[in-house]
Design a protein around this motif. Sequence first.
Motif, PDB file in Angstrom:
ATOM      1  N   LEU A   1      93.268  17.186 106.072  1.00  0.00           N
ATOM      2  CA  LEU A   1      94.593  17.056 105.466  1.00  0.00           C
ATOM      3  C   LEU A   1      95.408  18.298 105.757  1.00  0.00           C
ATOM      4  CD1 LEU A   1      93.380  15.796 101.946  1.00  0.00           C
ATOM      5  CD2 LEU A   1      94.045  14.400 103.933  1.00  0.00           C
ATOM      6  N   ASP A   2      96.718  18.090 105.966  1.00  0.00           N
ATOM      7  CA  ASP A   2      97.593  19.254 106.164  1.00  0.00           C
ATOM      8  C   ASP A   2      97.939  19.865 104.818  1.00  0.00           C
ATOM      9  OD1 ASP A   2      99.457  17.599 104.974  1.00  0.00           O
ATOM     10  OD2 ASP A   2     100.509  17.129 106.854  1.00  0.00           O
ATOM     11  N   LEU A   3      98.828  20.893 104.878  1.00  0.00           N
ATOM     12  CA  LEU A   3      99.160  21.613 103.632  1.00  0.00           C
ATOM     13  C   LEU A   3      99.899  20.727 102.651  1.00  0.00           C
ATOM     14  CD1 LEU A   3     100.245  25.062 105.158  1.00  0.00           C
ATOM     15  CD2 LEU A   3      98.061  24.450 104.087  1.00  0.00           C
ATOM     16  N   ASN A   4     100.500  19.633 103.111  1.00  0.00           N
ATOM     17  CA  ASN A   4     101.224  18.702 102.223  1.00  0.00           C
ATOM     18  C   ASN A   4     100.352  17.551 101.753  1.00  0.00           C
ATOM     19  OD1 ASN A   4     103.646  20.169 102.465  1.00  0.00           O
ATOM     20  ND2 ASN A   4     104.069  19.150 104.435  1.00  0.00           N
ATOM     21  N   GLY A   5      99.080  17.567 102.124  1.00  0.00           N
ATOM     22  CA  GLY A   5      98.169  16.511 101.692  1.00  0.00           C
ATOM     23  C   GLY A   5      98.180  15.303 102.593  1.00  0.00           C
ATOM     24  N   GLU A   6      98.919  15.364 103.666  1.00  0.00           N
ATOM     25  CA  GLU A   6      98.954  14.252 104.585  1.00  0.00           C
ATOM     26  C   GLU A   6      97.744  14.319 105.491  1.00  0.00           C
ATOM     27  OE1 GLU A   6     101.051  11.818 104.584  1.00  0.00           O
ATOM     28  OE2 GLU A   6     102.289  12.646 102.951  1.00  0.00           O
ATOM     29  N   GLU A   7      97.166  13.153 105.762  1.00  0.00           N
ATOM     30  CA  GLU A   7      95.947  13.086 106.575  1.00  0.00           C
ATOM     31  C   GLU A   7      96.294  13.259 108.050  1.00  0.00           C
ATOM     32  OE1 GLU A   7      92.883   9.626 107.800  1.00  0.00           O
ATOM     33  OE2 GLU A   7      92.893  10.051 105.641  1.00  0.00           O
ATOM     34  N   ILE A   8      95.623  14.253 108.673  1.00  0.00           N
ATOM     35  CA  ILE A   8      95.790  14.468 110.106  1.00  0.00           C
ATOM     36  C   ILE A   8      94.780  13.619 110.859  1.00  0.00           C
ATOM     37  CG2 ILE A   8      95.661  16.206 111.949  1.00  0.00           C
ATOM     38  CD1 ILE A   8      96.479  18.282 109.856  1.00  0.00           C
TER      39      ILE A   8
ATOM     40  N   GLY B   1      93.811  32.453 112.440  1.00  0.00           N
ATOM     41  CA  GLY B   1      94.239  33.824 112.173  1.00  0.00           C
ATOM     42  C   GLY B   1      94.449  33.997 110.684  1.00  0.00           C
ATOM     43  N   TRP B   2      95.735  34.418 110.380  1.00  0.00           N
ATOM     44  CA  TRP B   2      96.087  34.572 108.980  1.00  0.00           C
ATOM     45  C   TRP B   2      96.853  33.372 108.413  1.00  0.00           C
ATOM     46  CZ3 TRP B   2      93.777  38.389 106.539  1.00  0.00           C
ATOM     47  CH2 TRP B   2      93.321  39.455 107.267  1.00  0.00           C
ATOM     48  N   SER B   3      96.920  32.291 109.208  1.00  0.00           N
ATOM     49  CA  SER B   3      97.684  31.111 108.765  1.00  0.00           C
ATOM     50  C   SER B   3      96.751  29.981 108.317  1.00  0.00           C
ATOM     51  CB  SER B   3      98.579  30.610 109.904  1.00  0.00           C
ATOM     52  OG  SER B   3      99.471  31.611 110.312  1.00  0.00           O
ATOM     53  N   ARG B   4      97.112  29.355 107.191  1.00  0.00           N
ATOM     54  CA  ARG B   4      96.361  28.193 106.692  1.00  0.00           C
ATOM     55  C   ARG B   4      96.944  26.933 107.333  1.00  0.00           C
ATOM     56  NH1 ARG B   4      97.450  27.023 101.822  1.00  0.00           N
ATOM     57  NH2 ARG B   4      95.582  25.815 101.385  1.00  0.00           N
ATOM     58  N   LEU B   5      96.016  26.133 107.982  1.00  0.00           N
ATOM     59  CA  LEU B   5      96.468  24.919 108.651  1.00  0.00           C
ATOM     60  C   LEU B   5      96.271  23.678 107.780  1.00  0.00           C
ATOM     61  CD1 LEU B   5      95.042  25.590 112.237  1.00  0.00           C
ATOM     62  CD2 LEU B   5      97.334  26.076 111.350  1.00  0.00           C
ATOM     63  N   GLY B   6      95.270  23.693 106.935  1.00  0.00           N
ATOM     64  CA  GLY B   6      95.012  22.514 106.096  1.00  0.00           C
ATOM     65  C   GLY B   6      93.658  22.615 105.383  1.00  0.00           C
ATOM     66  N   THR B   7      93.195  21.415 104.928  1.00  0.00           N
ATOM     67  CA  THR B   7      91.945  21.357 104.152  1.00  0.00           C
ATOM     68  C   THR B   7      91.069  20.197 104.646  1.00  0.00           C
ATOM     69  OG1 THR B   7      93.085  22.183 102.193  1.00  0.00           O
ATOM     70  CG2 THR B   7      90.952  21.122 101.834  1.00  0.00           C
ATOM     71  N   VAL B   8      89.786  20.472 104.697  1.00  0.00           N
ATOM     72  CA  VAL B   8      88.824  19.432 105.055  1.00  0.00           C
ATOM     73  C   VAL B   8      88.116  18.948 103.767  1.00  0.00           C
ATOM     74  CG1 VAL B   8      86.733  18.880 106.332  1.00  0.00           C
ATOM     75  CG2 VAL B   8      88.444  20.378 107.347  1.00  0.00           C
ATOM     76  N   GLU B   9      88.116  17.619 103.526  1.00  0.00           N
ATOM     77  CA  GLU B   9      87.407  17.011 102.379  1.00  0.00           C
ATOM     78  C   GLU B   9      86.311  16.099 102.917  1.00  0.00           C
ATOM     79  OE1 GLU B   9      89.963  14.967  99.749  1.00  0.00           O
ATOM     80  OE2 GLU B   9      90.921  16.784  98.973  1.00  0.00           O
TER      81      GLU B   9
END
Length: 661
Positions: free
Chosen positions: A99-106, A140-148
């Motif tokens: 999921l991206d930072l907005n919760g949308e599934e990539i 790097g120092w940037s957050r791309l998203g979250t894995v569930e």
Amino acid sequence: MVVNRAPSHQTQRGAVSLRVILLLFTGALLLLVLAVGFVSSFGYFRSYVSEQLAEHAQDGATAVGLSLSNAIDGRDPVASASLIDAVFDSGHYQSVRYLDLNGEEIAGRVLPMSEMPTPGWFQSLADLDLTPGQAEVVQGWSRLGTVEVVSNPQRAYQDLWRITLGLVIGTLVIGGLGLLVLFLLLTRALRPLRALEQHAKALSQRNFRNRVTAQSTRELNQVTSAMNQMTDDLGRLFDGQGKLIAHLRRVNNEDPITGLSSQRAFDQRLKTEVESEERSAPGVLVLLQLAGFSEYNQTFGRNEANRLLSSMAKSIGAFVAAHAGSFAGRRNGAEFSIYIPGVLPADAKIWCGELLRQLDGLYADLATPMDVAVHAGVAPTGVERGIREMLASADEALRAAQERGDTGCVLSGPDSEGHHNLETWRAIISQAIREQSLVLWMQPMISEGQAEPVYYQVFSRLDGPEVALKASAFVPLAERFGLIADIDRQVVGKVLTHLAREPGRGLAISLGGASVASEAFRDNLLSMLSDAGEERVNLWVGISEHTIHHHRTEAGILVKALVRLGVPVLVDRFGVGGVPFSYLRNLPVQALRIDNTFVHDIDTHDDNRFYVESVLSIAHSRGVKVFATGVETAAEYSVLTELGIDGAMGYHLGRPFVADN
């Protein structure tokens, strides 16, 4: 009306046995423990499996997050999807999503729950906690998203299902074995209780032969020992009381040398038979005397004289036994008296002659070389003829026989007093049986303080050529002709028909001795009663004490069979049979019916009053009711009620009436 009967042991419907209570309580406790253990074990394994799923999901999420952060450019959806597909295809996960930072599934994959192999109800019951594992994807120092990541619960449900089946089977096996062992232990430990229950039932039926031999716990063994001791004590007490009554009867009613009735007892019974309106019937009185007995006594001595009298009494007793309803007594010295009911004077003279020849032969053998003779006088009953007139008439005939010198008997009055010979009587009775013309009469058995009679005694009467004959007149002849079973069978059939029409009325019948002794009649009677249904419990069956004595085995078989059918049994003509009282120990009778010999003039006869009082005490202690017959005066009934009689019958309380046939 419900017929009153003696209390007896009955199984209490609805009552639960001690073994069942202990088995239910202990078994329920065992099952509760096993159920608690099962629930605890199931909950533990469920929690363990859920934790394993959560850890597995977290590990997977961490691995995918690291891969997207370092090995693969997480900003490339295609590369990310390829990585997720590779991870998902391993089959260890239910869902893998990026999921991206907005919760949308990539990118992501999900396994449908419908593909689970375990039952749906079990899944609902187990309801494993599928906590998703999460990990961040950084560049790097940037957050791309979250894995569930959510682990695939299929194997977890399968493992939990197998564990649950094992728990269920183990619980059932342990519970079943536990209940079986518990049942066996309780059965063994409580075995004496069942034996004690049967023992108590036997005691209630006056059976003192049973003993409890089963051993168990110390407390039950003590109770068993006490019950056995009580049985022995009750048995000895009952025997002692029975012997006491028998002794009292012998002292008051029997001649000590011959064993026949004493003069007073004979005259009392004769008065009942001849003068009582209820019992009056045709018959003859025989006075018999040994000629030269005084010389015999002086020549051979008292002991030999007593032995002679005893030998004569045995022959007279055999004669009496061969003629139904007859009785004999010793008057004084070498004089005897015999009463034969329901017999014609001419026939009585013939029988008397046969008896005299037998006695003369016995007397002559013992008195050799003396010249001896035996004389007799015969007097028939008659209208308005009391005991005094009969004794005087028989004595006059005896004196006439003595004047003739040789052995012989003389009949007072003309020999033609009998209107019919034996063959005529046989034809009359046979015709009545064949045409079923017996008429039923009833007389109430009254109980003090009870509105309705205890039962109605049924009598049969025969329409003779001139007048209706009472049973006391033709039954002795029917016994002699072998026709009494046919009469009893006809009476039973009519009584059962009457009970079917009036089911609330209790009735009582009396069976003849030959009927009780006949296996065919007993089988037929039991079959008729079985077909009668529940109404048979309102029928009292009377068996005379004399019959019980002479047909002990047959009477016992019949009594026990009747009790099994629920038919109450009473001992009829109690007291005149001259038999030991102990037979009641093994016969489950419900009542005794004291013969009217002991009731007649009981208000002035202290010995009879004491005898009846003793019988009442012993019978009531055994749960047996006591009835009386022949109550013809208010004074007699007053004494009986004072003594505690359970029921009485007689002309004073209610006259016989014709039943509706």
